[in-house]
Write a protein that holds these residues in place. Structure first.
Motif, short mmCIF file in Angstrom:
data_model
loop_
_atom_site.label_atom_id
_atom_site.label_comp_id
_atom_site.label_asym_id
_atom_site.label_seq_id
_atom_site.Cartn_x
_atom_site.Cartn_y
_atom_site.Cartn_z
N GLN A 186 48.75 71.87 -16.53
CA GLN A 186 47.82 72.97 -16.80
C GLN A 186 47.66 73.85 -15.56
O GLN A 186 47.92 73.42 -14.43
N THR A 187 47.22 75.06 -15.79
CA THR A 187 46.92 75.98 -14.69
C THR A 187 45.97 75.31 -13.69
O THR A 187 44.97 74.70 -14.08
N GLY A 188 46.32 75.43 -12.41
CA GLY A 188 45.52 74.82 -11.36
C GLY A 188 45.97 73.42 -10.99
O GLY A 188 45.49 72.87 -9.99
N GLY A 189 46.87 72.84 -11.75
CA GLY A 189 47.34 71.49 -11.50
C GLY A 189 48.41 71.44 -10.41
O GLY A 189 48.75 72.46 -9.80
N SER A 190 48.92 70.23 -10.19
CA SER A 190 49.90 70.00 -9.13
C SER A 190 51.08 69.19 -9.66
O SER A 190 50.94 68.41 -10.61
N LEU A 191 52.21 69.40 -9.04
CA LEU A 191 53.40 68.60 -9.28
C LEU A 191 54.13 68.43 -7.96
O LEU A 191 54.04 69.29 -7.08
N ARG A 192 54.89 67.33 -7.84
CA ARG A 192 55.75 67.17 -6.69
C ARG A 192 57.18 66.97 -7.18
O ARG A 192 57.47 66.01 -7.89
N LEU A 193 58.03 67.88 -6.78
CA LEU A 193 59.45 67.78 -7.11
C LEU A 193 60.18 67.05 -6.00
O LEU A 193 59.83 67.17 -4.82
N SER A 194 61.21 66.31 -6.40
CA SER A 194 62.05 65.60 -5.44
C SER A 194 63.49 66.03 -5.61
O SER A 194 63.95 66.29 -6.73
N CYS A 195 64.21 66.10 -4.51
CA CYS A 195 65.64 66.40 -4.52
C CYS A 195 66.33 65.30 -3.73
O CYS A 195 66.24 65.25 -2.51
N LEU A 196 67.02 64.43 -4.46
CA LEU A 196 67.79 63.35 -3.83
C LEU A 196 69.20 63.86 -3.55
O LEU A 196 69.90 64.29 -4.47
#
Length: 124
Positions: free
Chosen positions: A13-23
């Motif tokens: 949702q708007t205002g939320g967070s995510l963490r992407l990873s690149c292996l």
């Protein structure tokens, strides 16, 4: 040959967070500069963030400065993109890319290796 695999995308949702990873693996991938780009439907690929090897100098696109943070963990062969205060306009496929120099670039054409991408969708 360098291989890049992104993960961590999803719906938020708007205002939320995510963490992407690149292996990353192969070649001398720990010695390469790494960037994140994104592409929304019908739009050109856009620079998001990059991190150099050595001093780990970071660069950000204007639209994500202050909200996103790029980092690297060379022991895990992984580059992260922490995304906070997400907005609907952040929606798109996020790609990890590497170039075979320690120095990064904001230009997509400067990168020779690309992952398959991970979808990020931010709902309003």
């Amino acid at each position: 040959q360098v291989t890049l695999v992104e993960s961590g995308g999803g719906l938020v949702q708007t205002g939320g967070s995510l963490r992407l990873s690149c292996l990353h693996s192969g070649g001398s991938s720990n010695n390469y500069g790494t960037g994140w780009f994104r592409q929304a439907p019908g739009k050109e690929r856009e620079f998001v963030a990059a991190i150099s090897r050595g001093y780990s100098t970071t660069y950000y696109g204007d639209s994500v400065t202050g909200r996103f943070a790029i980092s690297r963990d060379d022991a895990r062969n992984t580059v992260y993109l922490q995304m906070n205060a997400l907005r609907p306009e952040d929606t798109g496929v996020y790609y990890c890319a590497q170039r075979t120099t320690p120095i990064t670039s904001t230009e997509a054409k400067a990168y020779g290796y690309w992952g398959q991408g991970t979808q990020v969708t931010v709902s309003s």
